[in-house]
Design a protein around this motif. Structure first.
Motif, PDB file in Angstrom:
ATOM      1  N   ALA A 118     -19.706  21.318  53.180  1.00  0.00           N
ATOM      2  CA  ALA A 118     -20.562  20.687  52.168  1.00  0.00           C
ATOM      3  C   ALA A 118     -20.032  20.987  50.764  1.00  0.00           C
ATOM      4  O   ALA A 118     -20.033  20.112  49.897  1.00  0.00           O
ATOM      5  CB  ALA A 118     -22.006  21.171  52.308  1.00  0.00           C
ATOM      6  N   LEU A 119     -19.562  22.209  50.549  1.00  0.00           N
ATOM      7  CA  LEU A 119     -18.993  22.563  49.256  1.00  0.00           C
ATOM      8  C   LEU A 119     -17.731  21.740  48.985  1.00  0.00           C
ATOM      9  O   LEU A 119     -17.572  21.176  47.908  1.00  0.00           O
ATOM     10  CB  LEU A 119     -18.672  24.058  49.216  1.00  0.00           C
ATOM     11  N   ALA A 120     -16.879  21.637  49.980  1.00  0.00           N
ATOM     12  CA  ALA A 120     -15.636  20.868  49.826  1.00  0.00           C
ATOM     13  C   ALA A 120     -15.913  19.386  49.591  1.00  0.00           C
ATOM     14  O   ALA A 120     -15.141  18.701  48.920  1.00  0.00           O
ATOM     15  CB  ALA A 120     -14.750  21.059  51.049  1.00  0.00           C
TER      16      ALA A 120
ATOM     17  N   ILE B 199     -22.866  20.322  47.705  1.00  0.00           N
ATOM     18  CA  ILE B 199     -23.485  21.451  47.005  1.00  0.00           C
ATOM     19  C   ILE B 199     -22.514  21.876  45.914  1.00  0.00           C
ATOM     20  O   ILE B 199     -21.325  21.536  45.953  1.00  0.00           O
ATOM     21  CB  ILE B 199     -23.814  22.633  47.947  1.00  0.00           C
ATOM     22  N   ASP B 200     -23.029  22.609  44.929  1.00  0.00           N
ATOM     23  CA  ASP B 200     -22.202  23.052  43.812  1.00  0.00           C
ATOM     24  C   ASP B 200     -21.622  24.447  44.010  1.00  0.00           C
ATOM     25  O   ASP B 200     -20.544  24.756  43.508  1.00  0.00           O
ATOM     26  CB  ASP B 200     -23.031  23.063  42.525  1.00  0.00           C
ATOM     27  N   VAL B 201     -22.356  25.288  44.705  1.00  0.00           N
ATOM     28  CA  VAL B 201     -21.961  26.685  44.837  1.00  0.00           C
ATOM     29  C   VAL B 201     -22.518  27.240  46.135  1.00  0.00           C
ATOM     30  O   VAL B 201     -23.521  26.761  46.654  1.00  0.00           O
ATOM     31  CB  VAL B 201     -22.457  27.500  43.616  1.00  0.00           C
ATOM     32  N   MET B 202     -21.822  28.231  46.659  1.00  0.00           N
ATOM     33  CA  MET B 202     -22.301  28.962  47.822  1.00  0.00           C
ATOM     34  C   MET B 202     -21.971  30.426  47.625  1.00  0.00           C
ATOM     35  O   MET B 202     -21.087  30.768  46.845  1.00  0.00           O
ATOM     36  CB  MET B 202     -21.664  28.445  49.108  1.00  0.00           C
ATOM     37  N   ALA B 203     -22.696  31.278  48.273  1.00  0.00           N
ATOM     38  CA  ALA B 203     -22.415  32.707  48.229  1.00  0.00           C
ATOM     39  C   ALA B 203     -21.960  33.107  49.620  1.00  0.00           C
ATOM     40  O   ALA B 203     -22.585  32.749  50.609  1.00  0.00           O
ATOM     41  CB  ALA B 203     -23.669  33.472  47.835  1.00  0.00           C
ATOM     42  N   GLY B 204     -20.863  33.807  49.692  1.00  0.00           N
ATOM     43  CA  GLY B 204     -20.390  34.217  51.005  1.00  0.00           C
ATOM     44  C   GLY B 204     -19.003  34.796  50.948  1.00  0.00           C
ATOM     45  O   GLY B 204     -18.474  35.077  49.872  1.00  0.00           O
ATOM     46  N   GLY B 205     -18.445  34.943  52.113  1.00  0.00           N
ATOM     47  CA  GLY B 205     -17.091  35.461  52.216  1.00  0.00           C
ATOM     48  C   GLY B 205     -16.069  34.482  51.672  1.00  0.00           C
ATOM     49  O   GLY B 205     -16.373  33.315  51.421  1.00  0.00           O
ATOM     50  N   VAL B 206     -14.862  34.957  51.496  1.00  0.00           N
ATOM     51  CA  VAL B 206     -13.823  34.107  50.922  1.00  0.00           C
ATOM     52  C   VAL B 206     -12.827  33.594  51.949  1.00  0.00           C
ATOM     53  O   VAL B 206     -11.977  32.776  51.624  1.00  0.00           O
ATOM     54  CB  VAL B 206     -13.063  34.831  49.783  1.00  0.00           C
ATOM     55  N   GLY B 207     -12.919  34.040  53.187  1.00  0.00           N
ATOM     56  CA  GLY B 207     -11.943  33.646  54.205  1.00  0.00           C
ATOM     57  C   GLY B 207     -11.833  32.151  54.410  1.00  0.00           C
ATOM     58  O   GLY B 207     -10.748  31.564  54.255  1.00  0.00           O
ATOM     59  N   GLU B 208     -12.922  31.517  54.748  1.00  0.00           N
ATOM     60  CA  GLU B 208     -12.891  30.067  54.989  1.00  0.00           C
ATOM     61  C   GLU B 208     -12.615  29.277  53.710  1.00  0.00           C
ATOM     62  O   GLU B 208     -11.828  28.332  53.741  1.00  0.00           O
ATOM     63  CB  GLU B 208     -14.178  29.596  55.657  1.00  0.00           C
ATOM     64  N   PRO B 209     -13.212  29.626  52.566  1.00  0.00           N
ATOM     65  CA  PRO B 209     -12.830  28.912  51.342  1.00  0.00           C
ATOM     66  C   PRO B 209     -11.330  29.024  51.045  1.00  0.00           C
ATOM     67  O   PRO B 209     -10.703  28.057  50.628  1.00  0.00           O
ATOM     68  CB  PRO B 209     -13.667  29.581  50.248  1.00  0.00           C
TER      69      PRO B 209
ATOM     70  N   ASN C 225      -8.987  29.357  53.216  1.00  0.00           N
ATOM     71  CA  ASN C 225      -8.359  28.468  54.189  1.00  0.00           C
ATOM     72  C   ASN C 225      -8.409  27.018  53.700  1.00  0.00           C
ATOM     73  O   ASN C 225      -7.414  26.290  53.766  1.00  0.00           O
ATOM     74  CB  ASN C 225      -9.031  28.618  55.554  1.00  0.00           C
ATOM     75  N   LEU C 226      -9.565  26.596  53.199  1.00  0.00           N
ATOM     76  CA  LEU C 226      -9.702  25.234  52.675  1.00  0.00           C
ATOM     77  C   LEU C 226      -8.814  25.013  51.448  1.00  0.00           C
ATOM     78  O   LEU C 226      -8.205  23.954  51.292  1.00  0.00           O
ATOM     79  CB  LEU C 226     -11.166  24.933  52.340  1.00  0.00           C
ATOM     80  N   ILE C 227      -8.730  26.027  50.573  1.00  0.00           N
ATOM     81  CA  ILE C 227      -7.867  25.932  49.393  1.00  0.00           C
ATOM     82  C   ILE C 227      -6.414  25.767  49.825  1.00  0.00           C
ATOM     83  O   ILE C 227      -5.677  24.960  49.273  1.00  0.00           O
ATOM     84  CB  ILE C 227      -8.054  27.156  48.476  1.00  0.00           C
TER      85      ILE C 227
END
Length: 132
Positions: free
Chosen positions: A76-78, A82-92, A94-96
């Motif tokens: 959803a963020l990608a 949504i504008d923002v999410m709070a969480g771990g950085v692993g999957e973000p 990966n998407l980056i």
């Protein structure tokens, strides 16, 4: 021993910094932030800030959207749902690495985050130098 109140206040400051940072990079209206979350302890600071009125004190209209999984939240963020999410950085991250234009603004999950490894890598990852 660190005073729990100090840790709590620092955590609130961090979540506010994340939300305010998202405010400046958000593509939504000037005062509205669409915040994704999954029902977990990792997102507890979002609810504390929401319920205590910290977002409103900063002039932000935070709209909370629940997701059933972190994968759905990341997607959803990608997709700019949504504008923002709070969480771990692993999957973000990966998407980056796959070309998604996302930014990691700051941390939120102090004390509630971990490095998760397969059993075969545990010994190697005991040394921080091996994370290069």
């Amino acid at each position: 021993m660190v005073n729990k109140k100090i840790v709590g206040i620092a955590a609130i400051i961090i979540i506010l910094a994340v939300i305010v940072g998202a405010y400046f990079v958000s593509s939504s209206s000037a005062n509205t932030i669409k915040q994704g979350y999954v029902p977990s302890t990792g997102d507890a600071l979002v609810f504390i800030a929401y319920e205590e009125g910290f977002f409103k004190d900063e002039g932000l209209d935070v709209q909370l959207t629940q997701f059933s999984s972190v994968v759905d939240e990341n997607n959803a963020l990608a997709a700019d749902k949504i504008d923002v999410m709070a969480g771990g950085v692993g999957e973000p991250l990966n998407l980056i690495s796959k070309g998604q234009n996302l930014s990691v603004i700051g941390g939120i999950m102090a004390g509630d985050s971990a490095v998760i490894s397969s059993p075969g890598k545990v010994a190697e990852l005991q040394d921080i130098q091996n994370f290069k």
